[in-house]
Design a protein around this motif. Structure first.
Motif, PDB file in Angstrom:
ATOM      1  N   VAL A 115      36.418-140.167 -42.813  1.00 14.55           N
ATOM      2  CA  VAL A 115      37.691-140.241 -43.528  1.00 14.55           C
ATOM      3  C   VAL A 115      37.457-141.113 -44.759  1.00 14.55           C
ATOM      4  O   VAL A 115      36.947-142.233 -44.643  1.00 14.55           O
ATOM      5  CB  VAL A 115      38.808-140.820 -42.659  1.00 14.55           C
ATOM      6  CG1 VAL A 115      40.102-140.923 -43.471  1.00 14.55           C
ATOM      7  CG2 VAL A 115      39.012-139.961 -41.420  1.00 14.55           C
ATOM      8  N   GLY A 149      44.098-141.742 -46.747  1.00 19.24           N
ATOM      9  CA  GLY A 149      42.852-141.221 -46.189  1.00 19.24           C
ATOM     10  C   GLY A 149      42.808-139.710 -46.230  1.00 19.24           C
ATOM     11  O   GLY A 149      43.828-139.040 -46.045  1.00 19.24           O
ATOM     12  N   THR A 150      41.625-139.186 -46.475  1.00 20.96           N
ATOM     13  CA  THR A 150      41.427-137.735 -46.485  1.00 20.96           C
ATOM     14  C   THR A 150      40.119-137.423 -45.751  1.00 20.96           C
ATOM     15  O   THR A 150      39.108-138.082 -45.970  1.00 20.96           O
ATOM     16  CB  THR A 150      41.425-137.170 -47.915  1.00 20.96           C
ATOM     17  OG1 THR A 150      41.353-135.744 -47.876  1.00 20.96           O
ATOM     18  CG2 THR A 150      40.277-137.708 -48.756  1.00 20.96           C
ATOM     19  N   GLN A 151      40.169-136.441 -44.874  1.00 18.16           N
ATOM     20  CA  GLN A 151      39.007-136.113 -44.054  1.00 18.16           C
ATOM     21  C   GLN A 151      38.007-135.274 -44.839  1.00 18.16           C
ATOM     22  O   GLN A 151      38.376-134.270 -45.468  1.00 18.16           O
ATOM     23  CB  GLN A 151      39.449-135.336 -42.807  1.00 18.16           C
ATOM     24  CG  GLN A 151      38.306-134.897 -41.911  1.00 18.16           C
ATOM     25  CD  GLN A 151      37.636-136.051 -41.191  1.00 18.16           C
ATOM     26  OE1 GLN A 151      38.300-136.933 -40.650  1.00 18.16           O
ATOM     27  NE2 GLN A 151      36.307-136.058 -41.180  1.00 18.16           N
TER      28      GLN A 151
END
Length: 121
Positions: free
Chosen positions: A92, A114-116
């Motif tokens: 993440v 957050g970005t996966q």
């Protein structure tokens, strides 16, 4: 109130590329350092790349030559171009910025949601 909004994560095959974006919005006077961190399952969050307001950059050794951090000061936006992605880049990714907000005496740290990023075949 200041917010950081990220975009650009996803699933990519090993060797592929992704570009992350993070825009700061709200009552902003100035944005100082901006950076990207990442946290993989079972591991501590680590600094991936940082860029100062004047453009100076630094990277963790594992991404040097593959990742590029940049910013658009007029848009209060930071980018992370990730090339030649590896499975170990899976994590993440969080945006961070030191922002002087309206009415504040000193810059404060803000985080994106957050970005996966998943690198897998």
């Amino acid at each position: 109130q200041v917010q950081l909004v990220e975009s650009g994560g996803g699933l990519v095959q090993p060797g592929g590329s992704l570009r992350l974006s993070c825009a700061a919005s709200g009552s902003i006077v100035s944005v100082n350092a901006m950076g990207w961190y990442r946290q993989a399952p079972g591991r501590q969050r680590e600094l991936v790349a940082i860029i100062l307001s004047g453009g100076t950059t630094d990277y963790v050794d594992s991404v040097k030559g593959r990742f590029t951090i940049s910013r658009d000061n007029a848009k209060n936006t930071v980018y992370l171009q990730m090339n030649t992605l590896r499975s170990e880049d899976t994590a993440v990714y969080y945006c961070n910025a030191a922002v002087l907000g309206s009415g504040h005496l000193a810059p404060r740290d803000y985080w994106g949601q957050g970005t996966q990023v998943t690198v897998s075949s």
